[in-house]
Enzyme design. Structure first.
Site, PDB file in Angstrom:
ATOM      1  N   ASP A  78      46.256  39.324  42.308  1.00 57.45           N
ATOM      2  CA  ASP A  78      45.893  39.944  43.585  1.00 57.45           C
ATOM      3  C   ASP A  78      47.087  40.545  44.330  1.00 57.45           C
ATOM      4  O   ASP A  78      46.919  41.130  45.394  1.00 57.45           O
ATOM      5  CB  ASP A  78      45.233  38.903  44.505  1.00 57.45           C
ATOM      6  N   LYS A  91      42.622  40.200  52.034  1.00 59.32           N
ATOM      7  CA  LYS A  91      41.585  41.005  51.374  1.00 59.32           C
ATOM      8  C   LYS A  91      40.266  40.253  51.354  1.00 59.32           C
ATOM      9  O   LYS A  91      40.227  39.016  51.403  1.00 59.32           O
ATOM     10  CB  LYS A  91      41.982  41.391  49.955  1.00 59.32           C
TER      11      LYS A  91
HETATM   12  O1  C5P Z   1      46.649  35.723  38.693  1.00 61.06           O
HETATM   13  P1  C5P Z   1      46.539  34.489  39.513  1.00 61.06           P
HETATM   14  O2  C5P Z   1      47.762  33.613  39.408  1.00 61.06           O
HETATM   15  O3  C5P Z   1      46.150  34.745  40.931  1.00 61.06           O
HETATM   16  O4  C5P Z   1      45.324  33.659  38.879  1.00 61.06           O
HETATM   17  C1  C5P Z   1      45.112  32.300  39.189  1.00 61.06           C
HETATM   18  C2  C5P Z   1      44.118  31.724  38.219  1.00 61.06           C
HETATM   19  O5  C5P Z   1      42.814  32.244  38.486  1.00 61.06           O
HETATM   20  C3  C5P Z   1      44.365  32.026  36.749  1.00 61.06           C
HETATM   21  O6  C5P Z   1      45.248  31.107  36.179  1.00 61.06           O
HETATM   22  C4  C5P Z   1      42.965  31.914  36.161  1.00 61.06           C
HETATM   23  O7  C5P Z   1      42.595  30.560  35.991  1.00 61.06           O
HETATM   24  C5  C5P Z   1      42.100  32.457  37.273  1.00 61.06           C
HETATM   25  N1  C5P Z   1      41.827  33.904  37.111  1.00 61.06           N
HETATM   26  C6  C5P Z   1      40.964  34.313  36.116  1.00 61.06           C
HETATM   27  N2  C5P Z   1      40.709  35.650  35.961  1.00 61.06           N
HETATM   28  C7  C5P Z   1      41.282  36.569  36.768  1.00 61.06           C
HETATM   29  C8  C5P Z   1      42.163  36.176  37.797  1.00 61.06           C
HETATM   30  C9  C5P Z   1      42.415  34.821  37.941  1.00 61.06           C
HETATM   31  O8  C5P Z   1      40.422  33.496  35.381  1.00 61.06           O
HETATM   32  N3  C5P Z   1      41.005  37.849  36.591  1.00 61.06           N
END
Ligand code: C5P
Length: 311
Positions: free
Chosen positions: A141, A14
């Site tokens: 994602d 993406k």
């Molecule tokens: O959801 P995911 O594991 O991909 O997110 C990784 C990190 O990215 C989270 O722990 C956070 O620090 C950051 N993040 C965030 N806000 C989001 C998505 C991700 O702060 N909406």
């Protein structure tokens, strides 16, 4: 549903054509207005009958892919099996083309692909709404990698509303040496907001919303209008952590791209171009510029994770 002995799934990377980042929430995430767009540059995940969960990977950057239980593909297999109360027996193999830690959701894509591949391998027939819930547990994602196309993601990015797209858009992605950590880029975004005196919490930052001009450009299939509306609130943070990306963005624009932005949390840079011919020449110019490790021409939107082979 009949179980299979082998299932191959293709899954897209993406780019966020808009990434509006709100304030830091109490749970450590940020509220987003995240306009996802799926491109043909993608990975393939194959699932075969196995004992326990095993994982292998091939591709130019395969050595950077963790093969333990931190890999979202392995976690997806275990989560789906636990959801159905069965043993997670599968040998997963990833053919990796999406840049690793590149801001193109490659790890999330493999998680989504593994959900679809194991679902078919084990003959489970899990309904899409349930798969989307499991995907959201794996990461912000992952649900979009199941859906593909284009979608507006709210919440932390997992609450998806599919978007109309009126044509094919052509892209070039410039891959940097080494990845950037997504949490580190979000933290840098907060730090920059604090340093600017605007504050970084939910109370300080207005809830982001999708740009109507950007949604109209997508719906009309108008690359010039979309290029003008491209926006990424994480870009300043990615550029602070990796200043050389500014030269890469400039090199792509000088080579004729209509618009440029850092993809997600970076460091991959995304260039929107007029057509497939222009994509080829901008990719060649970027590779020759020495401002990136390599550049790929591609297009979108394309569908999300889907079975392409089964036996
Ligand atoms: O959801 P995911 O594991 O991909 O997110 C990784 C990190 O990215 C989270 O722990 C956070 O620090 C950051 N993040 C965030 N806000 C989001 C998505 C991700 O702060 N909406």
């Amino acid at each position: 549903m009949t179980p299979h002995s082998e299932v191959g799934v293709r899954v897209p990377a993406k780019v966020n054509v808009q990434l509006g980042v709100g304030g830091l929430r109490g749970d450590g995430f940020h509220d987003l207005a995240n306009v996802f767009f799926a491109v043909a540059l993608g990975d393939e995940v194959t699932a075969r009958q196995g004992v326990g969960v095993s994982l292998t990977c091939e591709g130019p950057d395969a050595d950077q892919v963790p093969l333990d239980d931190t890999n979202l593909a392995a976690r997806a297999a275990r989560l789906l099996a636990a959801h159905h109360g069965i043993e997670p027996n599968v040998a997963l193999h990833i053919t990796k083309a999406i840049p690793v830690a590149g801001g193109m959701a490659g790890g999330s894509a493999d998680g989504a692909a593994a959900l679809v591949a194991c679902d078919a391998l084990w003959g489970l027939g899990t309904p899409l709404p349930e798969l989307l819930e499991l995907a959201a547990e794996l990461g912000s994602d992952v649900p979009f990698a199941l859906l593909g196309g284009a979608a507006l993601g709210r919440g932390r990015g997992e609450l998806l509303e599919p978007l109309a797209v009126g044509g094919t858009f052509h892209w070039v992605f410039a891959v940097a040496d080494g990845g950037l950590s997504t949490p580190a880029v979000f933290r840098e975004c907060d730090r920059l907001r604090e340093a600017a005196g605007t504050g970084s919490s939910e109370q300080d930052v207005p809830t982001p919303d999708a740009d109507p001009a950007l949604l109209a450009a997508l719906a009309e299939g108008d690359p010039v209008a979309l290029a003008a509306a491209l926006a990424n609130d994480l870009q300043a943070a990615a550029l602070t952590l990796r200043p050389a990306l500014a030269d890469c963005l400039a090199a792509g624009l000088a080579a004729g791209a209509l618009g440029a932005l850092v993809s997600g949390s970076g460091p991959t840079c995304a260039f929107l171009v007029k057509d497939a011919v222009e994509a080829g020449s901008v990719a060649a110019a970027l590779t020759a510029s020495g401002r990136c490790r390599t550049a790929h021409a591609t297009y979108g939107p394309v569908p999300g994770a889907r079975v392409v082979a089964r036996a």
